[in-house]
Design an enzyme around this catalytic site. Structure first.
Site, PDB file in Angstrom:
ATOM      1  N   LYS A 186       0.840  -1.193   0.000  1.00  0.00           N
ATOM      2  CA  LYS A 186       0.000   0.000   0.000  1.00  0.00           C
ATOM      3  C   LYS A 186       0.874   1.242   0.000  1.00  0.00           C
ATOM      4  O   LYS A 186       1.943   1.264   0.616  1.00  0.00           O
ATOM      5  CB  LYS A 186      -0.907   0.012   1.245  1.00  0.00           C
ATOM      6  CG  LYS A 186      -1.708   1.288   1.438  1.00  0.00           C
ATOM      7  CD  LYS A 186      -2.434   1.298   2.775  1.00  0.00           C
ATOM      8  CE  LYS A 186      -3.117   2.635   3.024  1.00  0.00           C
ATOM      9  NZ  LYS A 186      -3.802   2.682   4.333  1.00  0.00           N
ATOM     10  N   GLU A 231      -8.570  12.129  12.455  1.00  0.00           N
ATOM     11  CA  GLU A 231      -7.651  11.048  12.852  1.00  0.00           C
ATOM     12  C   GLU A 231      -6.828  11.433  14.076  1.00  0.00           C
ATOM     13  O   GLU A 231      -5.977  12.326  14.012  1.00  0.00           O
ATOM     14  CB  GLU A 231      -6.724  10.698  11.687  1.00  0.00           C
ATOM     15  CG  GLU A 231      -5.988   9.393  11.905  1.00  0.00           C
ATOM     16  CD  GLU A 231      -6.038   8.476  10.684  1.00  0.00           C
ATOM     17  OE1 GLU A 231      -5.463   7.386  10.763  1.00  0.00           O
ATOM     18  OE2 GLU A 231      -6.652   8.847   9.685  1.00  0.00           O
ATOM     19  N   GLU A 275      -7.243  -2.477   3.323  1.00  0.00           N
ATOM     20  CA  GLU A 275      -6.491  -1.254   3.567  1.00  0.00           C
ATOM     21  C   GLU A 275      -6.545  -0.889   5.053  1.00  0.00           C
ATOM     22  O   GLU A 275      -5.537  -0.502   5.652  1.00  0.00           O
ATOM     23  CB  GLU A 275      -7.068  -0.110   2.735  1.00  0.00           C
ATOM     24  CG  GLU A 275      -6.372   1.225   2.939  1.00  0.00           C
ATOM     25  CD  GLU A 275      -7.064   2.372   2.209  1.00  0.00           C
ATOM     26  OE1 GLU A 275      -6.766   3.535   2.541  1.00  0.00           O
ATOM     27  OE2 GLU A 275      -7.895   2.114   1.319  1.00  0.00           O
ATOM     28  N   GLU A 410     -12.262  10.574  -4.490  1.00  0.00           N
ATOM     29  CA  GLU A 410     -12.119  10.597  -3.031  1.00  0.00           C
ATOM     30  C   GLU A 410     -11.341  11.821  -2.573  1.00  0.00           C
ATOM     31  O   GLU A 410     -11.704  12.470  -1.586  1.00  0.00           O
ATOM     32  CB  GLU A 410     -11.421   9.329  -2.545  1.00  0.00           C
ATOM     33  CG  GLU A 410     -11.236   9.275  -1.037  1.00  0.00           C
ATOM     34  CD  GLU A 410     -10.581   7.990  -0.565  1.00  0.00           C
ATOM     35  OE1 GLU A 410      -9.773   8.055   0.385  1.00  0.00           O
ATOM     36  OE2 GLU A 410     -10.871   6.918  -1.146  1.00  0.00           O
TER      37      GLU A 410
END
Length: 426
Positions: A186, A231, A275, A410
């Protein structure tokens, strides 16, 4: 690296506020406000009693190098050793407090810590005022009156960033090919964009708009980095640590039915679940050497924000004795949610594919007090504001199943947070 050999003597006083009804943002003067807010709570500050500007490491330095975090920790320890602190509240965020922002990569500029002259905090029904003076007779004064009203941004012109949408999708496609070839699992690729106003942008305006629109996010302003991140890299109180992992995203729906459909699609998506798993595994691996206990849920939940929804995992840990907040920040950054897996390979790919220097984007941002309590987020859904110019950032995790067009969409959803904050009447 600007580290004072003999830190100045500081006299820090924290007193409770019995009547504090004004919003925290309304107390901030124009200029370079410091803020960390969640809804109506948080800490704000202004002025500079002490400042550390951390230099860059030379090219070729390992992307996971932690030198700047250890330098910051030494500087803070030196300040505490030379500070006389009188804390009449004794809560997280009282006494000596430093706001901080760290660049994403150790070779990038923009890492700094700032101790404000004045700080006002509110949490759990308690409010306090902290002042930092240079003389022993300095005492906290009364709560300052509300400052001048924040100014509208005015007309804004928009320009694309380092890569066009087509070029960025090509970078995504190239990254997917490298993942399928087995080079890595990733990589998180980001884009930038620019906004130009007719006059200097009042950061307080952005803070208030972001705080009201995203009350569950962490709205921040530190040394030009401004945003509302969902986050939480870590929250530390005593020896207890909490971290919130977000990876896997869908936009919000046009109506409740569409919203549920998108949520169900996200929860069932093998690409997004994988993910997210990589991000959680990254957290678990980083925390394990620092913690005596760790609690990580086996399955993610859904976190809905005003513009997007994420797969989310909230982890808890009890830190081992002697582990500081900045030790934990150094260990956790960069997470797989903003870097990739394996970390070193992903960071090198990012440096070559994005066509830009991220600066503070996706780096740690937050605060730490003299007792080691702290809150650090990841600088996402944000912009770097410099006078009349704002540089916006947005990114997404690229894995084997990523589709360039969907990844571009996105990032557009994530750009919307700061675009709307910079648009009067949005």
């Amino acid at each position: 690296m600007n580290v004072a050999l003999s830190p100045p003597k500081m006299f820090v006083r924290t007193v409770p506020l019995s009547d504090h009804t004004a919003g925290l943002v309304r107390l901030l003067p124009d200029g370079a406000p410091l803020a960390w807010l969640t809804g109506d709570e948080g800490v704000v500050g202004w002025g500079e009693a002490a400042r550390l500007d951390l230099g860059t490491e030379p090219e070729g330095t390992a992307p996971t190098d932690t030198t700047r975090f250890s330098e910051a920790a030494r500087w803070l320890n030196g300040l505490m050793e030379h500070a006389e602190v009188s804390d009449g509240v004794g809560a997280a965020g009282t006494g000596l407090v430093a706001f901080g922002t760290f660049a994403f990569a150790p070779t990038s500029p923009g890492s700094a810590l700032v101790v404000p002259r004045v700080l006002v905090g509110r949490r759990g029904g308690r409010s306090w005022l902290t002042t930092v003076g240079d003389e022993p007779g300095d005492r906290p004064g009364e709560l300052p009156p509300p400052a001048s009203a924040p100014r509208p941004v005015g007309p804004v012109s928009w320009t694309q960033g380092s890569l066009s949408g087509e070029d960025w999708m090509s970078a995504v496609a190239g990254t997917v090919e490298r993942i399928r070839a087995g080079e890595l699992d990733k990589a998180v690729l980001a884009r930038d964009a620019f906004a130009e106003a007719a006059s200097p942008i009042d950061v307080r305006t952005l803070l208030e708009r972001l705080r009201l629109r995203f009350p569950s996010c962490f709205t921040f302003s530190v040394d030009g980095m401004v945003g509302a991140t969902p986050e939480l890299l870590l929250r530390r109180e005593g020896d207890r640590l909490t971290s919130l992992v977000l990876a896997g995203t869908r936009p919000r729906g046009e109506d409740p039915g569409d919203d549920r459909r998108l949520a169900d699609e996200l929860l069932a998506s093998a690409k997004d679940v994988d993910e997210h798993r990589m991000a959680v595994d990254s957290l678990r691996t980083a925390l394990a050497p620092l913690a005596e206990e760790m609690e990580v849920p086996a399955r993610p939940s859904l976190l809905r924000l005003a513009n997007v929804q994420h797969l989310a995992t909230r982890a808890h840990a009890r830190l081992s004795p002697g582990v500081s907040a900045l030790d934990a920040v150094a260990a956790l950054h960069p997470t797989a949610a903003v870097g990739g897996t394996p970390t070193g390979t992903a960071m090198r790919l990012i440096a070559g594919a994005e066509g830009m220097d991220r600066g503070g984007y996706a780096g740690p941002v937050g605060w730490v007090d003299g007792a080691g309590n702290s809150e650090w987020g990841i600088a996402l859904r944000c912009a770097h504001v410099d006078g009349a110019r704002a540089r916006l950032f947005a990114g997404g995790g690229i894995v084997e199943g990523s589709v360039p067009e969907a990844e571009l969409a996105e990032t557009e959803s994530k750009f919307r947070v700061m675009r709307e904050a910079l648009t009067d009447g949005a």
